[in-house]
Scaffold this motif. Structure first.
Motif, PDB file in Angstrom:
ATOM      1  N   PRO A 141       0.800  -1.236   0.000  1.00  0.00           N
ATOM      2  CA  PRO A 141       0.000   0.000   0.000  1.00  0.00           C
ATOM      3  C   PRO A 141       0.824   1.273   0.000  1.00  0.00           C
ATOM      4  O   PRO A 141       0.373   2.301  -0.510  1.00  0.00           O
ATOM      5  N   ILE A 142       2.011   1.232   0.564  1.00  0.00           N
ATOM      6  CA  ILE A 142       2.824   2.441   0.674  1.00  0.00           C
ATOM      7  C   ILE A 142       3.176   3.017  -0.692  1.00  0.00           C
ATOM      8  O   ILE A 142       3.448   4.214  -0.826  1.00  0.00           O
ATOM      9  N   LEU A 143       3.135   2.185  -1.746  1.00  0.00           N
ATOM     10  CA  LEU A 143       3.510   2.643  -3.085  1.00  0.00           C
ATOM     11  C   LEU A 143       2.300   2.873  -3.987  1.00  0.00           C
ATOM     12  O   LEU A 143       2.436   2.957  -5.204  1.00  0.00           O
ATOM     13  N   ASP A 144       1.117   2.995  -3.391  1.00  0.00           N
ATOM     14  CA  ASP A 144      -0.106   3.091  -4.186  1.00  0.00           C
ATOM     15  C   ASP A 144      -0.239   4.389  -4.976  1.00  0.00           C
ATOM     16  O   ASP A 144      -0.746   4.382  -6.094  1.00  0.00           O
ATOM     17  N   ASN A 145       0.178   5.512  -4.416  1.00  0.00           N
ATOM     18  CA  ASN A 145      -0.132   6.802  -5.043  1.00  0.00           C
ATOM     19  C   ASN A 145       1.105   7.694  -5.149  1.00  0.00           C
ATOM     20  O   ASN A 145       1.263   8.645  -4.373  1.00  0.00           O
ATOM     21  N   PRO A 146       1.986   7.423  -6.096  1.00  0.00           N
ATOM     22  CA  PRO A 146       3.163   8.285  -6.258  1.00  0.00           C
ATOM     23  C   PRO A 146       2.768   9.690  -6.680  1.00  0.00           C
ATOM     24  O   PRO A 146       1.795   9.891  -7.408  1.00  0.00           O
ATOM     25  N   THR A 147       3.512  10.659  -6.191  1.00  0.00           N
ATOM     26  CA  THR A 147       3.267  12.049  -6.572  1.00  0.00           C
ATOM     27  C   THR A 147       3.805  12.345  -7.962  1.00  0.00           C
ATOM     28  O   THR A 147       3.240  13.129  -8.709  1.00  0.00           O
ATOM     29  N   GLU A 148       4.909  11.684  -8.300  1.00  0.00           N
ATOM     30  CA  GLU A 148       5.583  11.975  -9.568  1.00  0.00           C
ATOM     31  C   GLU A 148       6.351  10.737 -10.013  1.00  0.00           C
ATOM     32  O   GLU A 148       6.825   9.951  -9.186  1.00  0.00           O
ATOM     33  N   ARG A 149       6.473  10.571 -11.328  1.00  0.00           N
ATOM     34  CA  ARG A 149       7.322   9.530 -11.893  1.00  0.00           C
ATOM     35  C   ARG A 149       8.445  10.206 -12.662  1.00  0.00           C
ATOM     36  O   ARG A 149       8.200  11.139 -13.425  1.00  0.00           O
ATOM     37  N   ARG A 150       9.648   9.722 -12.453  1.00  0.00           N
ATOM     38  CA  ARG A 150      10.797  10.385 -13.075  1.00  0.00           C
ATOM     39  C   ARG A 150      11.807   9.337 -13.543  1.00  0.00           C
ATOM     40  O   ARG A 150      12.076   8.370 -12.830  1.00  0.00           O
ATOM     41  N   ARG A 151      12.365   9.545 -14.717  1.00  0.00           N
ATOM     42  CA  ARG A 151      13.401   8.651 -15.233  1.00  0.00           C
ATOM     43  C   ARG A 151      14.759   9.317 -15.075  1.00  0.00           C
ATOM     44  O   ARG A 151      14.967  10.445 -15.524  1.00  0.00           O
ATOM     45  N   MET A 152      15.672   8.617 -14.399  1.00  0.00           N
ATOM     46  CA  MET A 152      17.014   9.156 -14.149  1.00  0.00           C
ATOM     47  C   MET A 152      18.024   8.035 -14.318  1.00  0.00           C
ATOM     48  O   MET A 152      17.849   6.926 -13.781  1.00  0.00           O
TER      49      MET A 152
END
Length: 496
Positions: free
Chosen positions: A433-444
């Motif tokens: 559940p802790i990873l259910d709602n990311p604020t942002e996705r970023r590729r690095m």
């Protein structure tokens, strides 16, 4: 340790779950604005009657409270009493373990919530200077109200007193809560381990896990080798997790059982039908507005939390004049791309406060890799004051709500700041559940990351690899900067 208003740390307050249930109607109204209607209002009045039927009236506070104009704003004081078996046996005076102010004002842009540190140094009317929670021990809720009103110079219209037994039973009733435990919490009160009889026993190991009843209560109340401010941050983390996981539907559908639980462990001055209905109507208006958590400024000075007069005036003004936040909790959720770094990461490319120490991280990870069926990632960078804790790090079993078993690990790093630990977590449970709602996705650097913000600070940075998920967790007070969090995540290597 300072937490003055100029710090860029986000507010970390004890916005207690039990507080949201205390005034039954407030729970539902503030959590589910879309359901508010006149029909619901009548139904909730019945629910509130159920709550008060099971609760006890709080005597002796009426003279200390301020009157409420019809339709006007209300400030409610929530007191969580510190009552344990050892206190009852020793006949120790009960102190207010948690002190929260809730402000409902139909003319403001938000509902404001503020937690007062239990160790705050104040003047207690007629009793000199002491910690603010001593007011409750000396003169009960009435003196607590007078002390807080004299401190902040604001009206207090109602007071609610809660025993923590209600919190424990409510967590169990709601099916427990998954939370990210930053390090091992241990005390058994017996030599050579214990901290003495004044501290509650606890044994909760580090790592993401499901916390139920007594463990949940022990976790949020822990205060051995800690500070008042860190403890409030721990409470906020757990109760934010609870709010995200449990959902409005669960609370609403089970509200009658929850109201009975909290009724049995609650005392309040709110008893008349007129007062209840007035609060209901105010809650309807407030339900459609956001909740602003106002961080109380403070400095740790010996055994006390102290605050300057200027900071006290400023925080009181913010509390009484809540506005909807104009800032972002991060980005909009879209994927952004950072240019790939050329060559290997060196100390020169790391942000201030970090250094390369790949051998230390690898040594820690190798011990865990032999016990796990998936790859173990470890940070090749570490904070300059960071210290790996092998006795806190571990590999363990993790179960979802269906009882399915997964494997997980936690690497724990301690900083020089009291009570501040960060870490790396991995598990082959790919949907925690802790990873259910990311604020942002970023590729690095050729890897996709998910970023989770709390206010303007990064709380978690996660990524996926193979059949497992991983994340870097910030400290409870979010003392690692966003650049440091991203650099730690980008520095990870895999045990081969």
């Amino acid at each position: 340790m300072s937490t003055n208003p100029t710090d860029d740390r986000p507010p970390r307050l004890a916005f207690g779950m039990y507080k949201r249930f205390l005034l039954g109607v407030l729970v539902v109204m503030l959590s589910s604005a879309a359901t508010v209607a006149s029909a619901v209002l009548l139904e909730l009045k019945d629910d509130t009657t159920l709550f008060f039927k099971n609760s006890q009236k709080l005597e002796g506070v009426q003279g200390a409270l301020d009157g409420v104009d019809a339709g006007g704003p209300q400030t409610i004081l929530i007191l969580g009493s510190d009552r344990r078996f050892v206190d009852i046996k020793a006949k120790t005076p009960v102190r207010s373990d948690t002190i929260i102010l809730l402000r409902l004002d139909p003319d403001k842009g938000a509902t404001s919530v503020m937690s007062l540190p239990r160790d705050l140094k104040v003047r207690i009317p007629g009793h000199g200077t002491d910690k603010i929670n001593a007011a409750y021990a000396i003169g009960g809720p009435s003196l607590a109200v007078k002390t807080i009103r004299n401190l902040l110079h604001i009206p207090i219209n109602h007071v609610v007193n809660v025993n923590f037994g209600g919190f424990r039973r409510a967590v169990d009733r709601l099916g427990c809560v998954y939370s990210d435990v930053d390090r091992r919490y241990f005390n058994d009160n017996s030599p050579p381990f214990g901290g003495g009889p004044n501290y509650a026993t606890i044994d909760i190991k580090a790592g993401y896990q499901k916390l139920c009843g007594q463990d949940a209560l022990d976790f949020v109340r822990y205060r051995h080798f800690d500070t008042d401010l860190v403890r409030a941050a721990r409470q906020q983390q757990f109760l934010s997790d609870a709010k995200d996981q449990i959902g409005v539907g669960k609370v609403f559908s089970d509200r009658k059982a929850l109201l009975k639980i909290f009724g049995r462990y609650t005392q309040t001055d709110i008893s008349s039908d007129q007062a209840i209905l007035r609060l209901l109507k105010l809650a309807v208006t407030s339900a459609q507005k956001p909740v602003q958590e106002v961080r109380f400024p403070g400095d740790i000075t010996g055994d006390f939390v102290t605050v300057t007069p200027d900071h006290l005036r400023a925080v009181t003004t913010r509390f009484m004049n809540a506005t909807a936040s104009s800032g972002s909790r991060g980005s909009s959720g879209k994927t952004t791309t950072q240019p790939k770094a050329k060559g290997r990461r060196t100390s020169a490319t790391l942000p201030p406060g970090l250094q390369l120490a790949p051998r230390q991280g690898e040594d820690e990870a190798v011990q865990l890799a032999t016990k796990l069926p998936f790859s173990v990632y470890y940070p090749k960078a570490v904070t300059t004051d960071g210290q790996y804790l092998p006795d806190h790090s571990r590999a363990y079993d993790l179960f979802d709500r269906g009882g399915h078993k997964f494997r997980a690990y936690r690497i724990v790093v301690k900083t020089d700041d009291l009570g501040q630990y960060y870490g790396v977590q991995g598990t082959n449970w790919t949907g925690p559940p802790i990873l259910d709602n990311p604020t942002e996705r970023r590729r690095m650097g050729g890897r996709n990351y998910e970023l989770f913000y709390d206010g303007d600070r990064l709380r978690l940075v996660s990524w996926r690899s193979g059949k497992a998920v991983y994340w870097v967790s910030n400290t409870l007070l979010h003392t690692l900067s966003n650049k440091q969090m991203l650099a730690l995540a980008r520095s990870v290597g895999r045990v081969r």
